[in-house]
Design a protein around this motif. Structure first.
Motif, short mmCIF file in Angstrom:
data_model
loop_
_atom_site.label_atom_id
_atom_site.label_comp_id
_atom_site.label_asym_id
_atom_site.label_seq_id
_atom_site.Cartn_x
_atom_site.Cartn_y
_atom_site.Cartn_z
N ASP A 27 -18.91 2.54 -1.78
CA ASP A 27 -20.08 1.86 -2.57
C ASP A 27 -19.70 0.33 -3.04
O ASP A 27 -20.63 -0.37 -3.94
CB ASP A 27 -20.39 2.40 -4.19
CG ASP A 27 -18.79 2.28 -4.77
OD1 ASP A 27 -18.24 1.71 -4.05
OD2 ASP A 27 -18.57 2.99 -6.25
N GLY A 28 -18.78 0.02 -2.12
CA GLY A 28 -18.77 -2.18 -1.97
C GLY A 28 -17.99 -1.95 -3.02
O GLY A 28 -17.30 -3.72 -2.76
N LYS A 29 -17.66 -0.94 -3.83
CA LYS A 29 -16.50 -0.94 -4.77
C LYS A 29 -15.40 -1.06 -4.34
O LYS A 29 -14.95 -0.68 -3.35
CB LYS A 29 -16.70 -0.79 -6.35
CG LYS A 29 -18.09 -0.52 -6.57
CD LYS A 29 -17.94 0.60 -8.19
CE LYS A 29 -19.23 0.38 -8.89
NZ LYS A 29 -19.69 1.20 -9.77
N VAL A 30 -13.99 -2.59 -5.23
CA VAL A 30 -12.75 -2.03 -5.15
C VAL A 30 -12.16 -1.25 -5.38
O VAL A 30 -12.07 -0.35 -6.19
CB VAL A 30 -11.89 -3.58 -5.15
CG1 VAL A 30 -10.71 -3.72 -4.63
CG2 VAL A 30 -12.67 -4.54 -4.63
N ILE A 31 -11.39 -0.95 -4.56
CA ILE A 31 -10.26 0.46 -5.20
C ILE A 31 -8.78 0.50 -4.73
O ILE A 31 -8.53 -0.73 -3.54
CB ILE A 31 -10.59 1.77 -3.78
CG1 ILE A 31 -12.11 2.47 -4.00
CG2 ILE A 31 -9.72 2.95 -4.54
CD1 ILE A 31 -12.49 3.01 -3.28
N ASN A 32 -7.88 0.41 -5.20
CA ASN A 32 -6.56 0.10 -5.89
C ASN A 32 -5.50 1.68 -5.77
O ASN A 32 -6.34 2.13 -6.78
CB ASN A 32 -6.84 -0.95 -6.90
CG ASN A 32 -6.84 -2.25 -6.54
OD1 ASN A 32 -8.21 -2.34 -6.63
ND2 ASN A 32 -5.80 -3.11 -6.35
N ALA A 33 -4.41 1.23 -5.10
CA ALA A 33 -3.77 2.70 -5.63
C ALA A 33 -2.23 2.00 -4.81
O ALA A 33 -2.32 0.90 -4.28
CB ALA A 33 -3.95 3.57 -4.18
N THR A 34 -1.71 2.06 -5.99
CA THR A 34 -0.19 1.65 -6.13
C THR A 34 0.15 3.10 -5.85
O THR A 34 0.81 3.80 -5.98
CB THR A 34 0.51 1.29 -7.34
OG1 THR A 34 0.12 1.87 -8.72
CG2 THR A 34 -0.63 0.04 -7.37
N TYR A 35 1.97 2.68 -5.07
CA TYR A 35 2.97 3.52 -4.40
C TYR A 35 3.72 3.16 -4.48
O TYR A 35 4.29 1.63 -4.04
CB TYR A 35 3.16 3.95 -2.82
CG TYR A 35 1.84 4.26 -2.79
CD1 TYR A 35 1.76 5.68 -3.49
CD2 TYR A 35 0.22 3.40 -2.62
CE1 TYR A 35 -0.29 6.10 -2.98
CE2 TYR A 35 -0.83 4.42 -1.85
CZ TYR A 35 -1.24 5.49 -2.18
OH TYR A 35 -2.73 5.92 -2.31
N SER A 36 5.51 3.16 -5.36
CA SER A 36 6.32 2.91 -5.78
C SER A 36 7.27 2.76 -4.56
O SER A 36 6.86 3.46 -3.67
CB SER A 36 7.58 4.02 -6.75
OG SER A 36 8.62 4.15 -6.41
N ALA A 37 7.95 1.72 -4.40
CA ALA A 37 8.74 1.49 -3.61
C ALA A 37 9.74 2.68 -2.56
O ALA A 37 10.37 2.64 -1.98
CB ALA A 37 9.57 0.28 -2.80
#
Length: 348
Positions: A27-37
Motif C-alpha cells: 500500500d506504499g506505507k513504510v514497514i519497520n521490523a527490529t531484531y536483536s543483534a
C-alpha cells in the motif's frame, strides 16, 4: 536467526542498538521490523537492497555474518570481521581434514548418501513400473554392490588413511554407479525423451540440457550454503584443487544432485517439456541448450521444489534449501568439535 533481505529497496540500519529493517508495503506505507543483534547469526542481502555502515559495525561487534547475493541466490561476496572468529578455525580444520582420515570419512558419507538416494529413486520407479522390474532389479543389485565397495574402501578399517590414497578408485566407482543410474532413467522415460548417457558442454539431448542447467542452479545454492556456514568452497576433499575450482562445492553437492534429477524427471514424464524449450547449439561442438522458455519452466519448478515443498528431515519439517543449510552447519560444527542445528530463517 537469519535475516534474508531480498525485497527491492529494503534498507537495513540500526535503531536503539538493534537491526532495523525498513521497506515499503504493497500500500506504499513504510514497514519497520527490529531484531536483536544477539539473536541474529547471518544477514543475507540481495541486489537492490541497502544497509548502513552502522549496521555493518553492529554486525561485526556481534559476529553476525553478512553475505551479499544475487537475486537468484548466488553469492557475490561477504563482509569479513577484522577478527574472523570461528570462521578461521573452521577453514583451518577444513584444510587439515582434507589431508587426513576425517576427509576420507566425509567423502565416504557424501558418496554413500548420493548412491542411497539413487537407489531410493530407482526403487520408487519400480513401484509404479512393474513391467520393468527385471531391468530395475539388475540396476539395484549392481548399484548396491558399488555402494558396498565404496563403504569398504573408505571405511575406518580399510588401509587408506586419506582421500588421496583411494581418490581415483572412488571416482571410478562413483562414475560406474552414475552410468547405471542414468541408463535407468533413460530406459523408463517415454521413447521420445530417451538419451544415451550423460552429456554436457553442450548437452546432446533435451534431458541432459535440463540436467545441466539444473545442476548449475544447484551449484550456486551449495556455494551460498557453504559460505553461510563459514566453510571455504574452494578447499575440497575428493575433487582436485585446480585453479579457481570450487572443489568443496563439487564434493558437498553429491547427496543433493538427486533433487535436480527428480525435478527434471517429473517435467519429462508429465510431458511438460517439448521442442520449444530447447535450442540447437552451433559451433565447434553441436548440441542443445535451454532457451528462455525452457529456463523459465525449470527455474520455477526447481525453486518450488527447493523452497516451497517441505519434507520431513531429522525430525523437522524443512524445505530442501534449509536441509542443505542444516547439513552444512553440522559439517562445520563437527570440524571444530561442536554440535548445532539450523538457525531460524526470516525472509524480508
Amino acid at each position: 536467526m537469519q535475516l534474508h533481505i531480498s525485497t527491492y529497496g529494503t534498507y537495513l540500519h540500526v535503531k536503539d542498538a538493534m537491526f532495523d529493517v525498513r521497506r515499503k508495503g504493497e500500500d506504499g506505507k513504510v514497514i519497520n521490523a527490529t531484531y536483536s543483534a544477539e539473536k541474529v547469526t547471518h544477514i543475507l542481502l540481495a541486489t537492490g537492497t541497502m544497509l548502513s555502515t552502522d549496521a555493518v559495525r553492529l554486525a561485526m561487534r556481534h559476529n553476525v555474518d553478512i553475505v551479499f547475493i544475487e537475486q537468484q541466490g548466488d553469492p557475490i561476496g561477504r563482509v569479513w570481521h577484522a577478527k574472523l572468529g570461528s570462521t578461521t578455525k573452521i577453514r583451518k580444520r577444513q584444510l587439515e581434514a582434507s589431508l587426513g582420515p576425517d576427509g576420507l570419512r566425509w567423502v565416504r558419507s557424501w558418496l554413500l548418501a548420493k548412491l542411497d538416494n539413487q537407489l531410493g529413486f530407482i526403487r520408487s520407479l519400480k513401484k509404479h513400473r512393474p513391467q520393468h522390474a527385471d531391468f530395475l532389479d539388475d540396476k539395484l543389485i549392481r548399484t548396491e554392490a558399488l555402494a558396498l565397495s565404496i563403504n569398504t574402501l573408505a571405511s575406518a578399517t580399510g588401509s587408506a588413511t586419506c582421500v588421496a590414497d583411494v581418490a581415483d578408485t572412488l571416482r571410478g566407482l562413483e562414475g560406474t554407479a552414475g552410468r547405471l543410474y542414468f541408463e535407468t532413467l533413460s530406459y523408463v522415460l517415454p521413447k521420445e525423451y530417451q538419451f544415451n548417457g550423460r552429456s554436457s558442454r553442450p548437452a546432446q539431448d533435451a534431458f541432459n540440457a535440463f540436467l545441466n542447467y539444473g545442476y548449475g542452479m544447484l551449484y550456486g545454492k551449495v556455494e551460498k550454503t557453504l559460505m553461510m556456514a563459514g566453510l571455504d568452497p574452494y578447499v575440497g576433499f575428493l575433487h582436485r584443487d585446480d585453479y579457481n575450482q570450487l572443489s568443496m562445492v563439487y564434493d558437498f553437492i553429491e547427496p543433493y544432485r538427486g533433487w535436480v534429477d527428480e525435478v527434471v524427471f517429473r517435467l519429462f514424464t508429465a510431458k511438460k517439456v517439448n521442442k520449444s524449450h530447447v535450442s540447437e547449439v552451433s559451433g565447434s561442438k553441436t548440441g542443445q541448450s535451454l532457451n528462455t522458455d525452457g529456463k523459465s519452466l525449470l527455474v520455477n519448478a526447481f525453486n518450488e521444489f527447493m523452497d516451497n515443498d517441505p519434507i520431513r528431515y531429522r525430525g523437522r519439517n524443512l524445505v530442501r534449501s534449509h536441509c542443505m543449510q542444516l547439513d552444512a552447519h553440522q559439517f562445520a560444527n563437527e570440524l571444530i568439535g561442536k554440535t548445532g542445528g539450523l538457525p531460524d530463517l526470516i525472509k524480508l
